[in-house]
Motif scaffolding. Structure first.
Motif, PDB file in Angstrom:
ATOM      1  N   ILE A 187     -21.706 103.674   6.289  1.00 34.12           N
ATOM      2  CA  ILE A 187     -20.983 104.062   7.507  1.00 34.12           C
ATOM      3  C   ILE A 187     -19.503 104.212   7.195  1.00 34.12           C
ATOM      4  O   ILE A 187     -18.873 103.308   6.624  1.00 34.12           O
ATOM      5  N   LEU A 188     -18.949 105.361   7.579  1.00 36.41           N
ATOM      6  CA  LEU A 188     -17.505 105.574   7.448  1.00 36.41           C
ATOM      7  C   LEU A 188     -16.811 104.632   8.428  1.00 36.41           C
ATOM      8  O   LEU A 188     -17.123 104.651   9.615  1.00 36.41           O
ATOM      9  N   PRO A 189     -15.903 103.766   7.955  1.00 38.30           N
ATOM     10  CA  PRO A 189     -15.298 102.778   8.851  1.00 38.30           C
ATOM     11  C   PRO A 189     -14.714 103.425  10.094  1.00 38.30           C
ATOM     12  O   PRO A 189     -14.069 104.469  10.024  1.00 38.30           O
ATOM     13  N   ALA A 190     -14.975 102.793  11.222  1.00 38.84           N
ATOM     14  CA  ALA A 190     -14.450 103.169  12.534  1.00 38.84           C
ATOM     15  C   ALA A 190     -15.048 104.448  13.092  1.00 38.84           C
ATOM     16  O   ALA A 190     -14.634 104.912  14.155  1.00 38.84           O
ATOM     17  N   ILE A 191     -16.011 105.012  12.399  1.00 37.90           N
ATOM     18  CA  ILE A 191     -16.653 106.200  12.963  1.00 37.90           C
ATOM     19  C   ILE A 191     -17.550 105.752  14.119  1.00 37.90           C
ATOM     20  O   ILE A 191     -18.076 104.637  14.107  1.00 37.90           O
ATOM     21  N   SER A 192     -17.692 106.633  15.108  1.00 35.10           N
ATOM     22  CA  SER A 192     -18.550 106.303  16.245  1.00 35.10           C
ATOM     23  C   SER A 192     -19.962 106.805  15.993  1.00 35.10           C
ATOM     24  O   SER A 192     -20.169 107.985  15.711  1.00 35.10           O
ATOM     25  N   ARG A 248     -20.431 104.258  19.512  1.00 36.48           N
ATOM     26  CA  ARG A 248     -19.460 103.166  19.469  1.00 36.48           C
ATOM     27  C   ARG A 248     -18.857 103.129  18.066  1.00 36.48           C
ATOM     28  O   ARG A 248     -19.556 103.356  17.081  1.00 36.48           O
ATOM     29  N   PRO A 249     -17.553 102.849  17.989  1.00 36.16           N
ATOM     30  CA  PRO A 249     -16.934 102.782  16.667  1.00 36.16           C
ATOM     31  C   PRO A 249     -17.508 101.623  15.862  1.00 36.16           C
ATOM     32  O   PRO A 249     -17.758 100.550  16.410  1.00 36.16           O
ATOM     33  N   GLN A 250     -17.728 101.850  14.588  1.00 33.74           N
ATOM     34  CA  GLN A 250     -18.334 100.829  13.729  1.00 33.74           C
ATOM     35  C   GLN A 250     -17.268 100.165  12.870  1.00 33.74           C
ATOM     36  O   GLN A 250     -16.434 100.833  12.262  1.00 33.74           O
ATOM     37  N   TRP A 251     -17.325  98.875  12.818  1.00 36.04           N
ATOM     38  CA  TRP A 251     -16.320  98.114  12.081  1.00 36.04           C
ATOM     39  C   TRP A 251     -16.953  96.812  11.614  1.00 36.04           C
ATOM     40  O   TRP A 251     -17.725  96.222  12.370  1.00 36.04           O
ATOM     41  N   PRO A 252     -16.673  96.397  10.418  1.00 33.42           N
ATOM     42  CA  PRO A 252     -17.302  95.153   9.947  1.00 33.42           C
ATOM     43  C   PRO A 252     -17.019  93.998  10.907  1.00 33.42           C
ATOM     44  O   PRO A 252     -15.871  93.774  11.275  1.00 33.42           O
ATOM     45  N   GLY A 253     -18.044  93.300  11.289  1.00 32.21           N
ATOM     46  CA  GLY A 253     -17.871  92.135  12.143  1.00 32.21           C
ATOM     47  C   GLY A 253     -17.882  92.453  13.617  1.00 32.21           C
ATOM     48  O   GLY A 253     -17.868  91.555  14.432  1.00 32.21           O
ATOM     49  N   VAL A 254     -17.899  93.750  13.962  1.00 26.36           N
ATOM     50  CA  VAL A 254     -17.882  94.110  15.379  1.00 26.36           C
ATOM     51  C   VAL A 254     -19.267  94.613  15.763  1.00 26.36           C
ATOM     52  O   VAL A 254     -19.969  95.199  14.955  1.00 26.36           O
ATOM     53  N   ASP A 255     -19.626  94.423  17.026  1.00 29.90           N
ATOM     54  CA  ASP A 255     -20.972  94.697  17.508  1.00 29.90           C
ATOM     55  C   ASP A 255     -21.950  93.954  16.593  1.00 29.90           C
ATOM     56  O   ASP A 255     -21.771  92.797  16.315  1.00 29.90           O
ATOM     57  N   ASN A 256     -22.925  94.658  16.147  1.00 25.25           N
ATOM     58  CA  ASN A 256     -23.867  93.941  15.299  1.00 25.25           C
ATOM     59  C   ASN A 256     -23.667  94.189  13.819  1.00 25.25           C
ATOM     60  O   ASN A 256     -24.556  93.965  13.012  1.00 25.25           O
ATOM     61  N   ASN A 257     -22.467  94.682  13.454  1.00 25.30           N
ATOM     62  CA  ASN A 257     -22.193  94.849  12.030  1.00 25.30           C
ATOM     63  C   ASN A 257     -21.850  93.507  11.430  1.00 25.30           C
ATOM     64  O   ASN A 257     -20.697  93.132  11.308  1.00 25.30           O
ATOM     65  N   ARG A 258     -22.877  92.781  11.094  1.00 24.44           N
ATOM     66  CA  ARG A 258     -22.611  91.413  10.659  1.00 24.44           C
ATOM     67  C   ARG A 258     -22.333  91.340   9.162  1.00 24.44           C
ATOM     68  O   ARG A 258     -22.292  90.265   8.598  1.00 24.44           O
TER      69      ARG A 258
END
Lengths: 1146, 561
Positions: B341-346, B356-366
């Motif tokens: 996943i490209l960081p912060a891509i939705s 939703r923007p993807q970021w390590p530790g956010v939402d379910n990006n554990r």
């Protein structure tokens, strides 16, 4: 019975006797040569249905008669024997022939009297007879009797449970007779199976008995609940406080097989279920614990419980009673999740330990301390995009509330001259402690019993009972209880718009309970029991019995679709139960039991013989269905026609298999002079569960003997002085078979094919799958359990003190065990009769009853010490990390785990890491980093010295692994103490019950370890108990969110093992009884009001600050291992009950 | 006298019960037994069906031995003992137990089918029996080497239960025999039932087996590699020439990513053998978990992807370095941004049906330990684990066949023609519009053909569970595995700032202020090399479960264990 009047009347009317008689004339074959006249009477009695009634002083002993012939009419015979000898007779009711002398001038008096017990309570049904005569009368419900008697008569007053009295007549003034109760042990009549009744003192085996009144007047949910602590050697455990599924388990004297067999419960001779029967219907309950049970062979390996239900009393006015009990159930020990304040501090501490950034900011901590009602930016791990709150809500605690359980019981009993009846009805509504949604179980018990004397020697007993248990509960109850602990304490119940708040995807447990659907479980059982007793000749009784139990079970659950709302009241994309669905599980079963047996008893002088032979057949059939529908057009009404017809599904589990048993049995008992007793039984059983070649058991024998030493001449002084009332020694030995094993399939002896499961091979439709199910086991047969018992009974001090002690041993000699073959076999080998289990122990039971002034009191003590060891599993040293059901050389249900301790300083860490890092479960050292082991973590002992920490050693190299026995879940010691006081109308009683050491391991639930998952908070118990530099003496290791660190620390080790021995106040009852109350025209015989408390308090260890109930146990199945999670979380808390009750006798 | 009379009457009554001798002879009412089964073609089909659900492998991120957490290109939530070399011989191993259980069922199907009176009607299922027996033996073969061969249904009393291990060669022959029998018995794809194993599928699997052992022999210097490589070439060529399969191109430029999550995958032209998941029939359980950070890409994975000029990042002028969170994704093989996943891509991901923007530790990006986030296999269904998850796992897909052909061709002669590259590797590259691999490109840029062919395989099949097997058969595990496991570059990059602004949004860096012990050369350190061991004498094979060794004295343990 006004005997003299009748006789006088007879004398006047004898002329017409022949006429009245002729219609029912009876022909006799007589062969009397120079016979005494009384002997002639006996002969006629034996050959007809008549009984003679006479005064022995009137009939001269030396009169001889001669009469020979066939088909002599009774009138001819009587004329010849009676009238020709100057006597007169009268036939009364076509039953009794009264004989007296025509010239006897009898003086009679009319006697009245009352009989009471020592407390002044009127005694009904007391037999009052004239000494030397065969008939008399009985007292009525008020204890009153009256009759005409000769003026010189001596009255004999007797009643079961009381010392008989002889009262010489002196005038005609009313008699007030007080019967002294005798120690129940000495006089009780005990049913030992197949119609045989024995006096308690004549028993040769280890038999315990309690009467139904012990089970009454207590706020209990059922019979099993009430039995706890009352019977020596009988253990009752329970698992939960959930209405309808408390999970009671019953065992007698420990275990006799690893395959988990259970005692056989017979209700009036037919197998039944103690969990459904109304305790109010129980007259008495007898437990056969040793070889005495062997007569029940097939399923008696773990003892037999014989329940006799209440019967009506003959010739009595209707006895109507009503009882009401209102129990208030308060949730007892409950788990408590960390408060918001504790949770964030623990989480931050874990961050610190892991070298991670601090999750909850200082300002958040301050807001939490200030109980800030606001909403802020999310901070919790991976939940930053969700709001953060700062207050505290006790989600789990708020799921439970105090609830009520009303119980009503009505019974009517009585009887006429030839019949008795009893009707009882009970209704209990057990409301659950769940605070939201609907959860209650209703139990209704209707029981009818009719006893009819069809003929003088033919008795019919018809007993039918309908037991109904309906439970309704939220469909997602277990999940909601689970989630109740997982919801972060900071979350509010509802969003500002008033909808249940579904935070991130966490299911709101209150929403689950109220909107997640309902499950309705109905179990109704109709038991029919018809028994015919025919006594063709005195002493010989043939019994035929048919029992048919029909059971219907239905479990319907629906799962309506429901939406979850976010904080901004938008709807969460996770829609639960979409599409909606409902499942329907139904089964019905029919159990039929046919038995027939003959009892013969004969007394010849001092010799007493009892014989029994019989046979029985049992068959069980079942029909099971499961259906699931989905996409119902309504979200409220769930009936299958409303579901999508293309989405119907039938269950994979389908159990319609029958089983059958056939048995033959016999018993012979001999006693001499009330001193020496010898009894033997034989039994042979056939079971459909084994292949035709292995179907029949061997003939199982048992033998038992008793010696009533106190009857010997050298004891006379002690007996006469009431110092010793009974001293008896007993011994028994027997073998029984066992096939009632949950692990034994009904058709295991044939290779079975499993057809089940589903798979979309073509990508769209369902394909079914077939595979081999196990390996057939044609060689398997019965387990054989050998039982030995030695005991004595001692009754002392005017029967005030009674003591008994038993020493026993149960040896399962060919227990079914799994032998492990190499996996190349391709399937688990079927169990074979290759194991042995030894169970042994002792029991002590002591009771003291006495009186000080008007205060009666009693105390009782029961102690049972029981151990078991799996002596042979064919060398199989199988165990799991965690709870292991059976391992050779160890007790059942033992825990195996590592010996762990917290690393408390750098030197310990260095030494441990140097030796074990990376070997086995121990990660490498890298403090505060991934994969790092640091101070505050757990180190384990290398028990087998192979340089690594492993559960199992490499046996091929002689290593045994590092898991050691940490103790068994089953306590060796169980004990109880009972006591009571009575003063005038007041009564008080209590039951204390407890166990010795028993172990529970708490590390395998989600909440056994703190922060085992970061998506919910730990138990509050751990707050302040984990290692950190400021708390170096902490009991538990440091907190961490790192999987590698927790993987090391949370191994199955001694750190999480708790000894949960306890002593609990099971019951306290205070009551007051008022007798013979008159309210205008209405008379109540007795009213008792009482207050009672169940499980009020306890002294317990290992409850983790009252979060776990010490009685909570978990019995594993054979295959269950340590990794079983989610067990404890779903436990419905147990409760304490307080109750008020009233019993009224009309 | 009367007593005796009555007693005899009652004894007769009792005995009358025994009159019916059949009382205990009951018949199962809800069970099928061996006596009533194996009668119809349908019975054999049901027996064959069992293997599809129970023996086809998923890419679980734990437990089984086919996940890339065991290699250098992925890292789970904790250290992996196998790739770390800290694995300890277990007492029991489900790989061992469940395969022999499947082999028992296969043996039964083969025995019953061969002796069946309707054998002609059931040849396809007999073929499946042979195929799945080979499939299960190959699972054992890959992990343990030679194992006992049990080709009949055993009883506990059978002495064959205590069979010694067959040699590697004998077991391989047995597997190839079964596969060749299966190929003969199975119908061609055109006439096979949808979703069932067909002739071409067995050929593709045979190609996989032959490449595995052919290259194993070549690099471990153990026996004749070329015969096997020839068979791998022939079998994969047969599959290619059959034109039964093509690469999935259904979603244009995003076809590569959708290949794994397309819920119409029964029509997927690339799928050769698939584990099928369908709503309410067989639910895809792993799809949810894999989105939670249980399988996280590492630096070696990210570095594999070529720049879009066809050159590796250390050779290509197009590589943009690590300055920003996203720079390393620029100008790369499109498969990189479809796998990571490209960081912060939705994007749409499980539990969220909106972008939703993807970021390590956010939402379910554990996957906060790695920083790289897995995109491959990430479902766009909100509830893939809850009754949904209607997309398949491709156990064997056409893309692998192309990779097998190229590698077998090259390893057979240490050279490959451009024509053969165009037949294989370049077909894969065409799907993602990458420049062709040619002998000229290799020689011009000082590349190594073997490395490029292996790279192509690893990129194409990344996170699908091949990497650990590949490292072992290439005998490179001993150098690759004992190295530090690294992921994103932190020092000197955007990740080192506390707050990162991308596309106008701000994100907290999880790696801000990382402790020195968590970095190596500026890269996030997942596991230091000092903790990773690899003993070439021992770690190329897994240990036989110790309990089996102690139960069967003829069973010898693998060396070093």
């Amino acid at each position: 019975m006004k005997l003299t009047s009748v006789l006088l009347l007879a004398a006047c009317l004898h002329g017409s006797a022949n006429k009245a008689f002729s219609q029912k004339d009876v022909k006799l074959n007589l062969d009397l040569t120079n016979a005494r006249i009384r002997k002639a009477f006996e002969v006629i009695e034996k050959n007809s249905r008549y009984r003679f009634l006479y005064n022995s002083n009137t009939i001269p002993e030396d009169v001889r008669v001669n009469l020979h012939g066939k088909d002599i009419s009774i009138s001819d015979a009587l004329n010849k024997i009676v009238r020709d000898n100057g006597l007169i007779y009268k036939i009364i009711n076509d039953k009794v022939i009264a004989v007296t002398s025509a010239d006897e001038m009898m003086q009679t008096v009319h006697v009245k009297g009352d009989v009471t017990d020592s407390t002044g309570k009127p005694l009904q049904g007391v037999t009052v007879t004239i000494q030397g005569r065969k008939r008399g009368t009985e007292t009525d419900a008020q204890g009153h009797f009256e009759m005409d008697v000769p003026d010189n008569a001596i009255l004999e007053i007797s009643s079961i449970g009381y010392q008989s009295q002889r009262v010489p007549l002196a005038g005609s003034s009313p008699l007030h007779i007080v019967l002294k109760e005798i120690s129940s042990k000495l006089n009780e009549v005990v049913v030992v199976g197949y119609g045989t009744k024995l006096k308690g003192t004549d028993l040769t085996g280890s038999v315990a008995r309690i009467t139904g009144d012990k089970l009454e007047s207590r706020p209990v949910t059922g019979t099993l609940d009430a039995l706890q602590g009352l019977v020596p050697g009988v253990a009752v455990t329970r698992q939960s406080g959930q209405p309808g599924s408390q999970g009671y388990q019953l065992s007698i004297r420990g275990s006799s097989s690893i395959n988990g067999n259970v005692p056989l419960v017979l209700i009036d001779g037919i197998p039944g279920d103690l969990s459904l029967i109304n305790p109010q219907d129980i007259q008495d309950l007898t437990v056969l614990k040793d070889a005495t049970a062997a007569i029940y062979g097939a399923r008696a390996a773990d003892g037999v419980i014989l329940v006799t239900t209440k019967r009506g009393r003959r010739s009595s006015t209707p006895n109507i009673s009503y009882g009401f009990n209102l129990a208030i159930k308060k949730p007892g020990m409950m788990k408590k999740a960390a408060t918001t304040d504790h949770f964030v501090k623990m989480f931050n501490e874990a961050n610190k330990n892991d070298g991670d950034p601090q999750t909850f900011s200082d300002s958040t901590l301050a807001k939490i301390a200030a109980n800030d009602p606001g909403v802020g930016q999310g901070e919790n791990w991976s939940l930053q995009s969700y709001p953060m709150f700062y207050q505290n809500r006790n989600w789990y605690g708020d799921l439970f509330k105090t609830s009520l359980r009303p119980t009503h019981n009505v019974s009517i009993s009585g009887g006429g001259e030839n019949s008795t009846y009893v009707m009882s009805f009970g209704d209990t509504r057990d409301n659950g402690n769940i605070a939201a949604g609907s959860n209650a179980s209703v139990r209704d018990n209707l029981r009818l019993d009719l006893q009819l004397n069809l003929l003088k020697n033919l008795k019919l007993d018809v007993n039918t009972a309908y037991d109904y248990l309906h439970t309704n509960q939220p469909s997602e109850l277990n999940d909601a209880i689970d989630n109740g602990l997982k919801m972060f304490s900071y979350l509010p119940l509802k969003n500002p718009a008033g909808n249940y708040y579904g935070y991130q995807g966490y299911e709101n447990p209150v929403q689950e309970l109220t909107m997640g659907g309902q499950e309705n479980i109905t179990d109704s059982r109709w038991s029919n029991n018809v028994k015919l007793d025919w006594e063709p000749i005195k002493g010989l009784v043939w019994t035929g019995q048919v029992g048919i139990n029909v059971e219907q079970y239905a479990d319907n659950a629906n799962y309506p679709t429901n939406e979850e709302h976010n904080w901004d009241n938008s709807i969460n994309s996770l829609v639960r139960n979409n599409p909606n669905k409902a499942s329907y599980t139904n089964w019905s079963s029919v159990y039929k039991n046919f038995s027939t047996y003959v009892n013969y008893s004969k007394t010849l002088g001092k010799h007493d013989i009892k014989l029994l032979a019989g046979a029985s057949r049992e068959k069980f059939t079942k029909q099971y269905q499961f259906m699931q529908g989905a996409d119902f057009s309504s979200n409220v009404i769930f009936t299958l026609p409303l579901s999508d017809p293309n989405n119907l599904r039938a269950g994979d589990y389908w159990d319609n298999n029958p089983w059958a048993l056939e048995s033959y049995f016999g018993r012979a008992a001999y006693s001499y002079d009330g001193k020496y007793y010898l009894e033997g039984t034989l039994r042979k059983d056939g079971s459909s569960k084994f292949s035709p070649e292995k179907r029949w058991s061997e003939i199982y024998p048992s033998i038992s003997a008793a010696w009533k030493i106190s009857q010997e001449p050298f004891f006379r002084n002690l007996i006469d002085n009431d110092v010793v009332n009974l001293f008896k020694a007993r011994a028994s030995w027997g073998k029984t078979g066992n096939q009632d094993l949950p692990t034994l399939g009904l058709f295991d002896y044939i290779q079975l094919i499993s057809i089940g499961g589903q798979y979309p091979i073509d990508g769209s439709t369902v394909s079914r799958l077939a595979s081999l199910r196990g390996i057939a086991s044609p060689d398997r047969t019965w387990e054989t359990i050998e039982t030995k018992n030695l005991g004595f009974d001692l009754v002392l001090l005017q029967s005030k003190l009674s003591l008994s002690f038993d020493l026993y041993r149960k040896h399962n000699n060919n227990m079914l065990v799994s032998i492990t073959y190499p996996s190349t076999l391709g399937a688990a080998a079927p169990t074979s009769n290759a194991g042995t289990l030894l169970d042994k122990g002792w029991e002590f039971n002591g009771n003291y009853n006495s009186k000080i002034g008007a205060v009666q009191f009693n105390v009782g003590v029961i102690i049972n010490y029981n151990t078991n060891v799996v002596t042979n599993l064919q060398g199989q040293d199988n165990y799991n990390l965690g709870l292991t059901q059976a391992r050779q050389g160890y007790a059942l249900n033992s825990y195996f785990g590592f010996k762990g301790s917290v690393i408390r300083n750098q030197a310990e860490l260095n030494a441990y890491a140097a030796k074990y890092a990376g070997k086995g479960i121990v990660p490498g050292t890298q403090p505060n980093g991934y994969g790092g082991l640091g101070i505050g973590d757990v180190m384990y002992q290398d028990i087998d010295g192979d340089g690594q920490i492993t559960t199992y050693g490499d046996k091929s190299k002689g290593h045994s692994g590092d898991a050691v026995n940490l103790g068994s879940q089953i306590p060796k010691l169980t004990y109880s103490m009972t006591g009571g006081l009575k003063y005038k109308g007041f009564d008080f009683s209590f039951i204390l019950q407890g166990t010795g050491n028993k172990y529970v391991w708490r590390g395998n639930g989600n909440f056994g370890v703190p922060l085992s998952h970061f998506w919910f908070q730990p138990l509050d118990y751990f707050y302040g108990k984990t290692y950190n530099p400021d708390n170096t003496a902490a009991k538990y290791p440091r907190l961490s969110n790192n999987g590698t660190v927790t993987g090391n620390n949370y191994q199955f080790s001694s750190l999480w093992l708790e000894n949960t021995r306890y002593l609990r106040m099971k019951n306290i009852t205070v009551g007051y009884t008022l007798n013979n109350i008159r309210i205008s025209n209405f008379k109540l015989h007795g009213v008792r009001v009482y207050l009672s408390g169940q499980d009020l308090f306890e002294f317990a260890k290992g409850t983790w600050d009252h979060m776990y109930d010490p009685e909570e146990t978990h019995t594993p199945s054979v295959t269950e291992d340590a990794n079983n999670t989610d067990y404890y979380e779903q436990n419905y808390p147990m409760y304490r009950a307080f109750s008020f009750g009233v019993n009224v006798n009309f | 006298m009367k007593t005796i009379k009555v007693a005899s009457v009652t004894i007769l009554l009792i005995l009358s019960l025994a009159g019916c001798k059949k009382y205990l002879d009951l018949q199962p009412q809800s069970e099928i037994t061996d006596l009533t089964f194996w009668q119809t073609s349908n019975d054999f089909q049901l027996a064959a069906n069992w293997f599809y659900l129970h023996t086809l492998d998923d890419p679980h991120y734990y437990g089984t031995n086919n996940n890339d957490n065991m290699s250098d290109i992925a890292f789970g939530t904790g250290v992996d003992p196998v790739s770390s070399g800290t694995y300890v011989a277990p007492e029991q191993d489900n790989n061992w137990d469940s395969t022999y259980s499947a082999i028992r069922n296969a043996n039964k199907l083969i025995e019953e089918a061969n002796s069946s009176s309707i054998k002609a009607d059931i040849t396809p299922y007999l073929g499946e029996g042979y195929f799945f027996r080979a499939y299960n033996y190959f699972t054992l073969f890959k992990l343990f080497g030679g194992v006992p061969i049990i080709n009949k249904v055993l009883l506990p009393t059978d002495t064959l239960v205590y069979t010694a291990r067959a040699s590697r060669e004998v077991l391989l022959d047995s597997i190839l025999n079964d596969l060749n029998t299966a190929i003969a018995d199975l119908p061609a794809k055109s006439s096979a039932q949808t979703g069932r194993i067909c002739k071409e599928a067995a050929q593709a699997f045979l190609a996989r087996v032959c490449l595995f052992e052919g290259t194993w022999r070549k690099f471990h210097a153990s026996g004749d590699a070329n015969t096997l490589l020839d068979q791998a070439i022939a079998a994969s060529k047969n599959v290619i020439d059959s034109k039964s399969y093509t690469l999935y191109q259904g979603k244009g430029d995003n076809s590569y990513r959708y290949l794994f999550i397309d819920n119409t995958s029964e029509n997927n032209p690339e799928s050769i053998i698939a584990k099928k998941y369908r709503t309410n029939i067989n639910v895809n359980g792993w799809a949810y978990g894999v989105s939670w950070g249980n399988l996280n890409p590492t630096k070696p994975a990210a570095d594999l992807y070529l720049c879009n000029d066809g050159l590796p990042i250390d050779k290509s002028p197009l590589f943009k370095g690590y300055d920003s969170c996203r720079s390393e994704f620029y100008n790369r093989d499109p498969r990189m941004a479809q796998s990571l996943i490209l960081p912060a891509i939705s994007i749409i991901r499980p539990q969220y049906d909106t972008y939703r923007p993807q970021w390590p530790g956010v939402d379910n990006n554990r996957n906060v330990n790695s920083g790289y986030m897995l995109y491959k296999f990430i479902s766009e269904e909100p509830t893939p684990g809850d009754g949904g998850g209607a997309f398949d796992w491709n156990v064997l897909r056409y893309g692998e066949v192309l990779a097998i052909y190229a590698e077998a061709r090259f390893e057979r002669d240490n050279a490959i023609s451009d024509a053969d590259l165009d037949l294989s590797i370049n077909v894969l590259r065409d799907r993602v519009h990458m420049p062709h691999l040619t002998n000229t490109l290799v020689s011009t840029n000082g590349l190594d053909m073997r490395t490029e062919i292996r790279r192509e395989r690893s990129v194409e099949l990344a996170f699908e569970g091949f990497r650990w097997d590949d490292l072992r058969r290439w005998k490179t595990a001993e150098t690759v595995l004992p190295q530090s496991v690294l992921s994103i570059k932190v020092t000197g990059t955007q990740w080192a700032s506390k707050v990162i602004t991308i596309d106008g949004n701000s994100y907290n860096s999880y790696f801000y202020n990382a402790a020195p012990s968590q970095l190596e050369n500026g890269y996030k350190l997942l596991q230091p090399g000092a903790q990773r061991l690899f003993d070439p004498q021992k770690n190329y094979l897994l240990p036989i479960p110790t309990k089996q060794v102690s139960l069967n004295s003829k069973l010898t343990q693998n060396p070093g264990w």
